[in-house]
Design a protein around this motif. Structure first.
Motif, PDB file in Angstrom:
ATOM      1  N   UNK A   1      -1.492   8.630   2.531  1.00 56.38           N
ATOM      2  CA  UNK A   1      -1.048   7.701   3.582  1.00 56.38           C
ATOM      3  C   UNK A   1       0.469   7.575   3.642  1.00 56.38           C
ATOM      4  N   UNK A   2       0.988   7.613   4.854  1.00 55.23           N
ATOM      5  CA  UNK A   2       2.415   7.413   5.078  1.00 55.23           C
ATOM      6  C   UNK A   2       3.308   8.565   4.716  1.00 55.23           C
TER       7      UNK A   2
ATOM      8  N   UNK B   1       1.757  11.104   8.156  1.00 56.03           N
ATOM      9  CA  UNK B   1       0.424  11.663   7.915  1.00 56.03           C
ATOM     10  C   UNK B   1      -0.584  11.237   8.972  1.00 56.03           C
ATOM     11  N   UNK B   2      -0.585   9.953   9.320  1.00 53.63           N
ATOM     12  CA  UNK B   2      -1.565   9.437  10.270  1.00 53.63           C
ATOM     13  C   UNK B   2      -1.371  10.043  11.668  1.00 53.63           C
TER      14      UNK B   2
ATOM     15  N   UNK C   1      -6.526  17.399   8.242  1.00 50.65           N
ATOM     16  CA  UNK C   1      -7.936  17.059   8.418  1.00 50.65           C
ATOM     17  C   UNK C   1      -8.244  15.601   8.080  1.00 50.65           C
ATOM     18  N   UNK C   2      -7.585  15.072   7.071  1.00 53.66           N
ATOM     19  CA  UNK C   2      -7.876  13.704   6.663  1.00 53.66           C
ATOM     20  C   UNK C   2      -6.694  13.102   5.913  1.00 53.66           C
ATOM     21  N   UNK C   3      -6.590  11.783   5.983  1.00 54.05           N
ATOM     22  CA  UNK C   3      -5.611  11.027   5.212  1.00 54.05           C
ATOM     23  C   UNK C   3      -6.403  10.229   4.185  1.00 54.05           C
TER      24      UNK C   3
ATOM     25  N   UNK D   1       0.788  -1.228   0.000  1.00 54.63           N
ATOM     26  CA  UNK D   1       0.000   0.000   0.000  1.00 54.63           C
ATOM     27  C   UNK D   1       0.815   1.271   0.000  1.00 54.63           C
ATOM     28  N   UNK D   2       2.123   1.174  -0.206  1.00 51.77           N
ATOM     29  CA  UNK D   2       2.976   2.369  -0.218  1.00 51.77           C
ATOM     30  C   UNK D   2       2.646   3.253  -1.419  1.00 51.77           C
TER      31      UNK D   2
END
Length: 319
Positions: free
Chosen positions: A225-226, A252-253, A262-264, A54-55
């Motif tokens: 993500x990440x 990020x998380x 605000x969101x990833x 998922x990278x």
């Protein structure tokens, strides 16, 4: 002397070990995180996200434009030219030579590109930083390009979306590079003064002067993500405060959990997420433009309006 070994076996062996010139060199890509190999078709279908771990691998500006804008609705912005080497800087090699190498490698003029078009029918200007160009460092060319993109967003009454990916200021331009932090901040304020959406998508890595300026001023802060996001490096911070940093610091998380972003959002979901945000932020503006101009409301009166004499008489005290 001809025999079956020379006429048949040897050509077969050569065909097996020699590379087919018709095959592309990049049939396989290696994930920069888990180091597993990915077939090129699977790599593109996965939007350059590793199907194994998922990278989210780094992508160029063209990828962003093609995957976010409506088909055949966008075109690149011609960006202003700046002095190539204002300080005549030289370290191990001339700054002018470094620029030429980066331009040859990426086929681009500098570390930021911009385009304008439609996202689900809504007007938008997208500016994307290219980490492959000298680590996405911010110099005068990036500042000028950012300002030009912001002005176009104001002119077109469009949303301004910025993708950050940078190692910070460009040291070869000295104080001129640091001045771009102020210039880009002013450009953001121009967009906000017109009540237009300014959305920042933080990608890996976003550090240094970019983080300290326009990267953290978005109306909505989105991160992939990440992604590594911060100002100074983790090692420098640990040496300064003499403490061990928590697990996942500057990712990020971690920043989402602590209210910095605000969101990833996964790359698969990025366009639908931007469509929802733009619909919310631009809907009222579109509705106001679509409505016909309202006629002035005249207050209803009963009978004739009172004259000045009647008003004065009513103000007299009653004996």
């Amino acid at each position: 002397m001809s025999n079956w070994l020379t006429d048949y076996v040897r050509p077969k062996i050569r065909a097996l070990v020699s590379r087919n010139p018709d095959l592309p060199d990049d049939l396989w890509r290696q994930c920069t995180s888990c180091e597993r190999m990915i077939f090129h078709r699977d790599f593109e279908q996965a939007q350059r996200v590793c199907p194994h771990c998922g990278h989210h691998m780094r992508v160029d500006p063209s990828f962003r434009f093609e995957t976010l804008f409506d088909a055949d609705s966008w075109q690149r912005i011609e960006l202003p030219k700046v002095a190539a080497d204002p300080l005549k800087f030289r370290d191990q090699k001339k700054y002018a030579d470094r620029l030429k190498e980066a331009q040859t490698k990426t086929t681009r003029q500098d570390a930021l590109e911009a385009a304008h078009g439609k996202i689900d029918g809504m007007p938008a200007v997208i500016a994307v930083m290219n980490f492959a160009f000298m680590g996405g460092s911010m110099g005068t060319a990036v500042g000028e390009a950012f300002l030009a993109a912001a002005k176009l967003a104001v002119l077109q009454e469009a949303a301004f979306i910025v993708f950050t990916s940078s190692g910070g200021a460009r040291m070869q331009e000295g104080a001129l590079s640091l001045m771009q932090m102020a210039r880009t901040t002013v450009a953001v304020e121009m967009v906000k003064d017109k009540r237009l959406p300014y959305i920042v998508v933080l990608t890996d890595p976003t550090t240094g002067g970019v983080t300290a300026s326009f990267a953290m001023l978005g109306d909505v802060q989105i991160a992939e993500p990440g992604a590594m996001i911060g100002f100074a490096g983790a090692r420098v911070i640990e040496q300064t405060i003499r403490e061990k940093l928590p697990e996942g610091f500057q990712r990020a998380e971690y920043l989402r959990d602590h209210g910095i972003v605000d969101m990833v959002v996964h790359r698969f979901d990025l366009r639908p997420t931007l469509v929802r945000i733009l619909d919310l932020l631009l809907r009222k503006r579109r509705e106001l433009k679509a409505e016909p101009a309202a006629e002035p409301v005249v207050p209803a009166t009963v009978g004739e309006a009172p004259t000045l004499e009647l008003v004065k008489a009513s103000e007299q005290p009653v004996e």
